[in-house]
Design a protein around this motif. Sequence first.
Motif, PDB file in Angstrom:
ATOM      1  N   CYS A  62     -13.934  -6.094  -5.897  1.00 18.74           N
ATOM      2  CA  CYS A  62     -12.869  -5.479  -6.669  1.00 18.74           C
ATOM      3  C   CYS A  62     -12.384  -6.490  -7.702  1.00 18.74           C
ATOM      4  O   CYS A  62     -12.112  -7.637  -7.366  1.00 18.74           O
ATOM      5  CB  CYS A  62     -11.708  -5.089  -5.769  1.00 18.74           C
ATOM      6  SG  CYS A  62     -10.234  -4.567  -6.675  1.00 18.74           S
ATOM      7  N   CYS A 118     -11.625  -0.213  -2.939  1.00 19.13           N
ATOM      8  CA  CYS A 118     -11.000  -1.463  -2.538  1.00 19.13           C
ATOM      9  C   CYS A 118      -9.941  -1.140  -1.485  1.00 19.13           C
ATOM     10  O   CYS A 118      -9.018  -0.373  -1.742  1.00 19.13           O
ATOM     11  CB  CYS A 118     -10.334  -2.149  -3.721  1.00 19.13           C
ATOM     12  SG  CYS A 118      -9.308  -3.532  -3.193  1.00 19.13           S
ATOM     13  N   CYS A 131      -6.194  -2.505  -2.761  1.00 20.80           N
ATOM     14  CA  CYS A 131      -5.410  -1.828  -3.804  1.00 20.80           C
ATOM     15  C   CYS A 131      -5.780  -0.362  -3.978  1.00 20.80           C
ATOM     16  O   CYS A 131      -5.085   0.373  -4.668  1.00 20.80           O
ATOM     17  CB  CYS A 131      -5.528  -2.556  -5.136  1.00 20.80           C
ATOM     18  SG  CYS A 131      -7.116  -2.315  -5.948  1.00 20.80           S
TER      19      CYS A 131
END
Length: 750
Positions: free
Chosen positions: A465, A483, A486
Motif C-alpha cells: 500500500c 490495505c 487504511c
Amino acid sequence: MLRGSVKNRSPMPRIARVIVEVTRDREFDYLVPERIDHEIEIGSMVVVPFGRSEARGYVVGFKESSEYKGLKEIRERVGKKAMVEEKTLDLARWIADYYVAPVELAVRTVLPSAVRKKGAGFKERLLVFPTAEALNIAAVELLRKHAPKQAAVLDVLLTGKQMFLNHLARAASTTTAAVRSLEKKGFVQIGRGAMRRDPLANQQILRTEPLKLMPQQTDALALVIKAIDTMNPSVVLIYGVTGSGKTEIYLQAIQHATDQGKGAIVLVPEIALTPQTMERFRARFGDCVAILHSALSDGERHDEWHRVHEGKASIAIGARSALFAPVKNLGLIVVDEEHEPTYKQEDAPRYNARDVAVMRGRMEKCAVVLGTATPALETYANAKSGKYGLAVMPHRVDHQKMPVVNIVDMRVEAEREGHVNVFSRDLIQAVQARLDKGEQTMLFLNRRGYATSIVCPRCGYVAECEHCSVAMTYHRATEELICHICGVTRKVPQVCPNEKCRDKSFKFAGFGTQRVEGVVAKCFPHARVCRMDSDTTKNKGSHGTILGDFRTGKIDILIGTQMIAKGLHFPNVTLVGVLFADMSLHMPDFRAAERTFQLITQVAGRAGRGEIPGEVIVQTFTPFHPAIQAARRLDFGQFYDQEIEYRRELSYPPFSRVVCMTLRGPVEELVQLTGQHFVKALQPLLTKHVIVAGPAPAPLARAKGEYRYQIILRAPLTKLMAEPLRKVLKDFKWPDKVAFSVDVDALSLM
Ligand code: ADP
Ligand code: ZN
C-alpha cells in the motif's frame, strides 16, 4: 467529647477531588455542600459545574485545603451506591501511573461504560406481568369486543411471562396508557422490578460435579490451594499442555475459594470466550457466575455487573475488562492462556490484563493463577526464578499422545517444482489420506504480516500500500488488493509491476485464505471445504455456524486464520497443516520467534484430540530456525533455553522493560523533529540504566497517510522510564499535527 455535637467534623465544608469525565488527566477540587455531605464518599458519581455547563465525574478522594480559590460546589450525587470502591480506584491510579496514561481514562477502564451510561440502570424500569384474570377466557373475549387495542396488548404479553412496560407498548403498537387501563381492569400488574437480562438465558445447562483428579492435577491444585489459603498469596503458573486438565483445576480451585466465602475472577481471551467455555463454569457453579464481555448487549452487561456489585454473583468470567469486576472478598484470579497478546489493550491505558491481575492480586491479597500451554517468556522466567509458583502438567488427561510434527522444507519443494506452490506434495498426500478415511483436516494460515499478500514467485516483488507501507492483501472474490490498515483498494495487476520482471503468473501469487480455498477446491474437488476468517464471520453467529458444521462432520477441510488456532476441540481432526510458518517469523519484532512457536504449538493442539493420534505438517522456507525446530518437538523448554539467551544478549524482556512511544502525523519532518525535541527533553531525567533508541521510522512507517516514528526505551525497571515520561509529558508542547501514544511493556513494536 462534647455531648450535643451531632457530627464530629469541622464546620468548614469538605473538599472533594473529582475526576471529570470530559477532561484529560486532571483531578479538580470541589466543595461538598452541607446538604449532601453525608451522601458523598469515595467512588460516588457526581454532577459538577464545569466551564459553562456541567459534567459528570467521580469522587476519588478528599483533601483538607485547596491551593485554588473560589471553588465551586458539587451539584448533586448520581445513584445510591458508590460505583467504584476505593481499592478499585487505587488500582486505576496504579494503572495510570505504570502505563503513563491519564487518570480519568484509567478510571473509565475500571468502570464499564454500560454501568457509567445514564439510563443504563434497571431501577427505573417498569415490568408488566399478566394476572390470573388474563387467563379468564370469558373476560378476555369481552375485552376483545370493547377494547381491542388492550386485548392486543394482552396477546403480546402472553407470549412470554413478563415484559418491560415500554417494550410491551411498542411491541403492541400502542401507548403505555393502554397497558395502564389493563392494569385498572385487573388483567395485568405493573411493578417496579428488574428483569434480569441473562446472556445464557436460553440454554439448558446440566450441572457437573468435580472430577476425580489425575496426579499431575492433584499436585497443581494443591499448589493453588496453598496460595489461596496463605496470608500473603502468591502467583502460580500452571504450565500444562492442551488437554492436560487445567480448566478442571480452575474449577476446583474456585470451589475451594467459594467454600470459604471468597469470590473469584476468571479471564479468558476474547477469542476463547465461546459459549462452551462459559457453560463449563455455569454448569459447575450455576447462577453464582456472572459473564462479562464485549459481545453482550449493554443491558446484559449492566445486569451482570450489578449482580457482582450486589454480591449475588461471586464468580465473574470474561475477557480483559472482567478483571475489574467488583467481586467481593476476592480470593482468586485465574488468567487462562496468559501468553495471549489480546490481554493487552490497544488504546490508552495500554494495560496488560495479565500483569494488572498480578497487581490486583497483590493489592487485595488474593491468589493469582496463570495458565497456559506456552508460557510467555517473562512469565516462565518468573517461575524459574521462584518468584511464581510453578506446576507442570506434561500429559493429556486422556493419555493421548501429543501429535507428530513434520517439517516440510519449501525451498526444496520450490526447486523441484520450479515455482512456489501453496501445498507441498507431502501435505497433499496427507490431506487425501484423511479424506479417504473420513477424518477431518484443518489448514492454518496466519493472517498477520504478509499472510495474504501477493509476492511475485519470480522476482519476489510484494504489492504494498502506498500510504501505509504494508503489504496489501489479496481478495479473490473481487480480484482486488486491499490495505487492511487504511482500507484502500486496487485492482490486481495482470503482470508483476517490477519492470525487469513482468511475470505473468503474478496475479495468482497470493497466499491468502481465499487463494488457499481455491487451490483446495482444485486439488480435492469432492471435499467439503469451508473458510473461516474475519471476512467470512462478519455476520453475528456465522462463527458458531461454521464451527457447528465442522463439529457435526459436514465439513472435511476447514481453512482459517488465528481464529481456528485456539481452544476448539474436534475429536475427528487428525491433521493440521500450517501453510506458511515463516510469516510470523519474519515480523520486525523481537517477539517474532516466540509468537511463531506459540502459534505452531497451539494449532498442533488441535490435532488428534480423539481416539486417533494427530499429525501436524509445517511448511516453511526456514526449517532450521530454532523456533521451528523447537516447535517440531513441541518442546517449550528447548525453545525457552535458546530464546532466553538471545534476549539476554540484546537486553530485551525479561531482562529489561520496554516502552514504545509512537509519534505520528501527516508531515514527516515535523514528526521526526518533534521526536527529537521530546528525546532532548527526556534525556536529562533518565539515569544511565535507560537505553534510548530513536526517534526512528517505525516498522510500519506509514499508516492511514500518516508518518510514524518510534522512540524505544529499555530499562531494568519500568519506573525508571515511566516517571520521567510523565514529567516530560506534563509540559511538553505538542504541535497540532503530531499525535503520540505511549505503550509500556509493548507487546508489538510495529
Ligand atoms: P485444558 O484446560 O488443560 O485444555 P481441560 O480441563 O479442558 O484441559 O480438560 C480436557 C478434557 O479432559 C475435558 O474434556 C475435561 O472434562 C477432561 N478432564 C479434565 N480433568 C479430568 C479428570 N481428572 N478426569 C477425567 N476427565 C478430565
Ligand atoms: Zn493503506
